[in-house]
Design a protein around this motif. Structure first.
Motif, PDB file in Angstrom:
ATOM      1  N   MET A  96      -1.107  -6.799   1.108  1.00 48.38           N
ATOM      2  CA  MET A  96      -2.458  -6.282   1.400  1.00 48.38           C
ATOM      3  C   MET A  96      -2.474  -5.741   2.825  1.00 48.38           C
ATOM      4  N   THR A  97      -2.935  -4.508   2.970  1.00 43.33           N
ATOM      5  CA  THR A  97      -3.018  -3.863   4.284  1.00 43.33           C
ATOM      6  C   THR A  97      -4.430  -3.965   4.815  1.00 43.33           C
ATOM      7  N   ILE A  98      -4.587  -4.473   6.046  1.00 39.05           N
ATOM      8  CA  ILE A  98      -5.892  -4.606   6.685  1.00 39.05           C
ATOM      9  C   ILE A  98      -6.041  -3.515   7.728  1.00 39.05           C
ATOM     10  N   ALA A  99      -7.159  -2.809   7.677  1.00 36.18           N
ATOM     11  CA  ALA A  99      -7.410  -1.751   8.663  1.00 36.18           C
ATOM     12  C   ALA A  99      -7.560  -2.347  10.044  1.00 36.18           C
ATOM     13  N   PRO A 100      -7.083  -1.664  11.098  1.00 35.52           N
ATOM     14  CA  PRO A 100      -7.188  -2.193  12.474  1.00 35.52           C
ATOM     15  C   PRO A 100      -8.628  -2.474  12.858  1.00 35.52           C
ATOM     16  N   ARG A 101      -8.804  -3.572  13.621  1.00 36.61           N
ATOM     17  CA  ARG A 101     -10.142  -3.956  14.061  1.00 36.61           C
ATOM     18  C   ARG A 101     -10.455  -3.268  15.388  1.00 36.61           C
TER      19      ARG A 101
ATOM     20  N   GLY B 136      -7.065   4.037 -11.670  1.00 37.78           N
ATOM     21  CA  GLY B 136      -6.702   5.425 -11.361  1.00 37.78           C
ATOM     22  C   GLY B 136      -5.243   5.591 -11.018  1.00 37.78           C
ATOM     23  N   GLU B 137      -4.956   6.679 -10.275  1.00 36.35           N
ATOM     24  CA  GLU B 137      -3.588   7.073 -10.005  1.00 36.35           C
ATOM     25  C   GLU B 137      -2.952   6.295  -8.847  1.00 36.35           C
ATOM     26  N   GLY B 138      -3.751   5.565  -8.072  1.00 36.45           N
ATOM     27  CA  GLY B 138      -3.199   4.816  -6.959  1.00 36.45           C
ATOM     28  C   GLY B 138      -2.950   5.696  -5.733  1.00 36.45           C
ATOM     29  N   MET B 139      -2.543   5.065  -4.639  1.00 37.70           N
ATOM     30  CA  MET B 139      -2.290   5.795  -3.392  1.00 37.70           C
ATOM     31  C   MET B 139      -0.923   5.413  -2.842  1.00 37.70           C
ATOM     32  N   PRO B 140      -0.248   6.341  -2.157  1.00 40.16           N
ATOM     33  CA  PRO B 140       1.041   6.026  -1.538  1.00 40.16           C
ATOM     34  C   PRO B 140       0.838   5.176  -0.276  1.00 40.16           C
ATOM     35  N   PRO B 141       1.899   4.505   0.208  1.00 39.60           N
ATOM     36  CA  PRO B 141       1.778   3.672   1.417  1.00 39.60           C
ATOM     37  C   PRO B 141       1.267   4.442   2.642  1.00 39.60           C
ATOM     38  N   ALA B 142       1.641   5.708   2.772  1.00 43.78           N
ATOM     39  CA  ALA B 142       1.188   6.490   3.938  1.00 43.78           C
ATOM     40  C   ALA B 142      -0.320   6.635   3.935  1.00 43.78           C
TER      41      ALA B 142
ATOM     42  N   PRO C 265       1.330   4.037  -6.409  1.00 47.77           N
ATOM     43  CA  PRO C 265       1.174   5.198  -7.295  1.00 47.77           C
ATOM     44  C   PRO C 265       1.317   4.806  -8.767  1.00 47.77           C
ATOM     45  N   GLY C 266       0.329   5.225  -9.581  1.00 45.25           N
ATOM     46  CA  GLY C 266       0.329   4.948 -11.008  1.00 45.25           C
ATOM     47  C   GLY C 266      -0.169   3.578 -11.394  1.00 45.25           C
ATOM     48  N   GLN C 267      -0.569   2.745 -10.433  1.00 48.43           N
ATOM     49  CA  GLN C 267      -0.989   1.369 -10.745  1.00 48.43           C
ATOM     50  C   GLN C 267      -2.412   1.070 -10.303  1.00 48.43           C
ATOM     51  N   GLY C 268      -3.168   2.086  -9.967  1.00 45.15           N
ATOM     52  CA  GLY C 268      -4.549   1.864  -9.564  1.00 45.15           C
ATOM     53  C   GLY C 268      -4.651   1.378  -8.117  1.00 45.15           C
TER      54      GLY C 268
END
Length: 571
Positions: free
Chosen positions: A1-6, A509-515, A558-561
């Motif tokens: 899980m990636t947390i956005a910078p605070r 949906g299509e999901g998002m890449p790590p970038a 990608p491909g996993q929502g």
């Protein structure tokens, strides 16, 4: 899980701190410079005053030595002469005149007989009149038969009975053959005005003082000149210091109230070697303050310039911050309006379906008006459609009220109730092929810092993104769970320890890449095609969560929502 910078945006507290720095920092620097400048001024003044006092001591010592030489010369000249021969000697008188002429500080050289009368003097004509000086302190100090001190006795300031001007004498006993005093004395007098003229020439400021004094406190010469020179004496408060000088202390430096005249001064005292005499130089503190002020002129101007510069920078920073806050407020308003537009569009679609059903029912009622059973059946369908329309209207009205401008948090939010109600509304308004499922059971109370309207806006935004990601339709799942973050090192970049609630919105949906995940919540970043997204939606969601003490996180491939997590403090 990636947390956005605070991120920690500047706020009112930062501005107050900046304004405080604008004033305090230059003033603190100025205060430090002022203290350093004053200490430097004081140190330099102490050195100058010390040097001046040494010079005054040497000046007095040279004058006294010249008079001692004159006394010794007169003593040598009258060796073997009787007092009658001294009175009758014209050559002796001429010798005394010549001796007086070569000593500029001298007020005359005189021989006083044992009866206390002038026997010969350079201050009178020849023959010398028998002027009586028996009442003088320097005469009384040398009775017949007393031992002869090498250092002459220095008398108080008196008015000369021969020339009528102020003098102070230096006297030594005339020796008789057994080495004791014969009661007569040899006197060399000095003019106080000679010393005063020199003292005035070396004053650093007009307010300075110079005093030549005996160690019993009698003043011999002073600048400014005392009103009654013959009675002038140092104040009684000088007693301890005079005692120190008598005991052999060669010098003292006194800062503050001068013991000589009570004025604020930096005063240096020195004892004249070989004599019970001292000298003092008092530098006026007013002169030091004036010098310090001259030194501080440039630092003061620099501090003012620094405050003006920092104030200008702070002013424009405040303007920029306010403009940013206004822009963010406008963006939030636009986002809410867009959210309401999204709900309104879905609601319009649903109401269109209900309207079509009502129209169809009206046709059936007209067609089967004579068939009571059929009419009741159609009426039952109309009632269900009316109930559905009423429920849709109520949910829409509740949401729009909470998302209106100026909404505020009103205590802890029950996320269980809020999520279920919102899921029902979204299920009806996101369009055909999109289903919304809520997996929230039981009460889940968020902290008072979490505003329900802001939270619903964020969830609607995420649901809209999830719908756009599912081109062929699918199910959006909203879930919530309570969890705790254990204590961790203070420098960890994640959330602080405590209890939290994780609200999750998952799509198919299509999901998002790590970038793309790494740039989650970054303003103006969007994965949608150009013209279909502003990139502000998730940025505003992240800003809302930061303000509430939470964070934005995501899981996707990608491909996993995609699953977006809203982490908020638990109540």
């Amino acid at each position: 899980m990636t947390i956005a910078p605070r991120a920690r945006p500047a706020g009112a507290r930062a501005l107050r701190t900046l304004w405080a720095i604008t004033v305090v920092l230059p003033l603190a620097g100025l205060a430090i410079m002022a203290m350093q400048a004053w200490q430097g001024t004081l140190d330099a003044a102490e050195e100058r005053v010390g040097r001046t006092a040494e010079m005054l001591r040497e000046h007095a010592l040279r004058a006294f030595e010249a008079q001692e030489i004159a006394i010794a010369a007169a003593e040598s000249r009258v060796v073997g002469m009787t007092w009658e021969e001294i009175r009758a000697s014209q050559p002796l008188h001429d010798f005394l005149l010549a001796l007086d002429a070569v000593t500029p500080a001298a007020g005359g050289v005189t021989l006083v007989d044992p009866s206390g009368r002038f026997a010969a003097s350079s201050t009178t004509g020849f023959p010398t009149p028998p002027i009586d000086v028996t009442g003088r302190d320097y005469v009384a100090a040398h009775p017949a038969g007393s031992g002869v001190r090498e250092a002459p006795t220095i008398g108080k300031v008196v008015t000369s009975r021969s020339v009528g001007v102020l003098i102070f004498p230096m006297a030594r006993s005339r020796r008789r053959p057994d080495g004791l005093g014969d009661g007569g004395i040899v006197v060399a007098t000095l003019w106080p005005h000679y010393f005063q003229a020199f003292y005035r020439s070396i004053l650093e400021t007009p307010g300075d003082t110079v005093v030549l004094f005996r160690l019993d406190g009698a003043v011999l010469a002073a600048v400014p000149e005392p009103p009654n020179p013959e009675a002038a004496a140092l104040p009684a408060a000088m007693g301890p210091l005079l005692s120190q000088l008598r005991r052999g202390t060669q010098g003292r430096l006194v800062q503050g109230e001068s013991p000589v005249d009570g004025q604020p001064r930096l005063t240096a005292f020195r004892r004249v070697p070989g004599h019970d005499v001292g000298v003092a130089y008092g530098l006026s503190t007013a002169g030091l303050v004036a010098d310090w002020r001259r030194q501080m002129l440039f630092p003061v101007m620099s501090a003012i310039a620094a405050m003006l510069l920092l104030g200008t920078v702070t002013y424009w920073a405040e303007r920029a911050l306010r403009a940013r806050a206004a822009a963010e407020a406008r963006s939030r308003t636009a986002e809410r309006q867009a959210t309401m537009g999204l709900l309104a569009g879905g609601l319009a679609h649903d109401f269109g379906n209900i309207t079509q059903s009502v129209m169809a029912a009206a046709v059936l009622l007209a067609k089967h008006a004579e068939n009571p059973a059929r009419v009741r059946q159609v009426a039952s369908h109309l009632g269900r459609h009316a109930e559905r329309a009423t429920a849709l209207s109520r949910r829409m009205l509740d949401t729009t009220r909470r998302n209106g401008l100026g909404s505020e948090a009103q205590g802890p939010v029950d996320l269980g109730v809020a999520m279920r109600e919102l899921a029902q509304l979204l299920d009806s308004t996101l369009g055909a092929g999109i289903r919304v499922r809520c997996e929230v059971t039981g009460p889940l109370h968020a902290a008072p810092s979490v505003d329900r309207a802001e939270l619903e806006t964020a969830l609607i935004n995420l649901a809209a993104n999830a719908r756009d990601a599912m081109k062929r339709g699918g199910t959006i799942t909203i879930s919530a769970a309570r969890f705790a973050i254990p204590p961790r090192p203070a420098d960890a970049p994640d959330l602080p320890p405590g209890d939290y609630i994780r609200l999750s919105v998952r799509d198919e949906g299509e999901g998002m890449p790590p970038a793309a995940i790494a740039r989650l919540g970054e303003p103006f970043f969007t994965t949608k095609p150009e013209g279909q997204g502003t990139g502000l939606g998730l940025a505003m969601v992240a800003a809302f969560l930061r303000g509430a003490g939470g964070a934005l996180a995501a899981e996707s491939a990608p491909g996993q929502g995609t699953t977006i997590h809203l982490i908020v403090p638990a109540g």
